[in-house]
Design an enzyme around this catalytic site. Structure first.
Site, short mmCIF file in Angstrom:
data_model
loop_
_atom_site.label_atom_id
_atom_site.label_comp_id
_atom_site.label_asym_id
_atom_site.label_seq_id
_atom_site.Cartn_x
_atom_site.Cartn_y
_atom_site.Cartn_z
CB CYS A 6 -20.51 -0.69 -22.56
SG CYS A 6 -22.03 -1.63 -22.32
CG ASP A 7 -16.65 -0.53 -21.53
OD1 ASP A 7 -17.22 0.56 -21.30
OD2 ASP A 7 -16.67 -1.50 -20.74
CB CYS B 100 -20.45 -4.37 -22.15
SG CYS B 100 -21.66 -3.60 -23.26
#
Length: 308
Positions: A138-139, A135
């Site tokens: 997300c990261d 992701c």
């Protein structure tokens, strides 16, 4: 053990736990079948910085634990077993777990999420959350100034590659074929980005690193030649699969397999609602999953009020 409930929720991520919190506060005494492995995608997420209410980054598993404890404080019964059978042909709906626990439900909220498709190599699992991610949204923030690789050739891979250029100094797309499967507009956007380069006809044979990714072992699928590639991160962007196999085709789905809803989390069967990544192929964020979990619980409450 057999339960009879007004609301049963299947799942254990942000959507499921939020639905449980709202249902509990409505005095519906929900039952949650959380599965053997609680937490969903957040369990393989390291620092979470984009979930409201946490001033400092919080680990994905820790965030899940906060949600679980909040449910338990409100009296929510959580059964840590996987649902293997459901009968949605009539109300109350019938469910059974792999361990033989049964439940009847006047309403059902499905929040089983989606699983990222991974490469399936041992080093990938070992370094997940330590340089390997599924992701970018997300990261990506954690890879400022670093060189990263993205595996895939579809729209997801192009979207994630383009997003990562906001943070990474260089993004290399690794694809098994010699042409992309992504839509023309997504391809064009990626090709025009000076930070993005491509390696064709190549697969990732191994992820290199001891506690943190420092490179990849690549294999050219035409020549069979292997080579080392230096990078500090690997993003696997070969798609997601909604966790719906246990439904055995009883609910209408979109062409991509995600559950169809009407914009209010209502599925094709009255009294059955869907929340989170199992019905959302677009956003796939913890906060949006939580939002749809809230919606599903409120819709279930209204459905019950209208059918008493």
């Amino acid at each position: 053990m057999t339960y009879s409930k007004k609301v049963v929720i299947i799942g254990s991520g942000p959507a499921a736990y939020t639905a449980a919190i709202y249902a509990a506060r409505a005095a519906l005494e929900p039952l949650v079948f959380g599965g053997v492995s609680l937490g969903g995608q957040l369990m393989i997420t390291s620092d979470v910085e984009n979930f409201p209410g946490f001033e400092e980054p919080i680990m994905g598993p820790e965030l899940v634990e906060h949600m679980k404890k909040q449910c338990e404080r409100l009296g929510v019964k959580i059964v840590q077993e996987n649902v293997s059978k459901v009968d949605l042909s009539k109300r109350p709906f019938q469910l059974e777990t792999t361990e033989g626990v049964k439940a009847s439900a006047d309403t059902l909220i499905i929040a089983t999420g989606a699983s990222a498709k991974l490469l399936g190599i041992p080093s990938e699992a070992k370094l997940m959350g330590h340089g390997v991610s599924a992701c970018a949204t997300c990261d990506g923030f954690f890879f400022k100034g670093k060189e990263v690789a993205v595996v895939g050739g579809g729209d997801t891979a192009m979207e994630e590659s383009t997003f990562l250029t906001r943070f990474a100094s260089k993004v290399t797309v690794i694809h098994r074929r010699n042409e992309l499967r992504a839509s023309k507009i997504m391809q064009e956007r990626a090709r025009k980005n000076p930070k993005i380069s491509f390696i064709w006809d190549t697969a990732v044979a191994d992820v290199l690193g001891d506690g943190q990714v420092h490179g990849l072992k690549l294999k050219n699928l035409k020549t069979g030649k292997e080579s080392d590639f230096s990078c500090q991160g690997l993003f696997v962007a070969i798609g997601h699969a909604p966790n719906t196999a246990f439904l055995n085709g009883q609910l209408k789905t979109e062409p991509n397999g995600y559950l169809s809803t009407d914009g209010r989390t209502r599925t094709s069967v009255p009294g059955v609602f869907a929340a989170g990544d199992v019905m959302d192929a677009r956003y796939r964020q913890a906060v949006t999953a939580a939002g749809t979990g809230c919606m599903a619980a409120l819709e279930a409450e209204r459905f019950l009020a209208g059918h008493e």
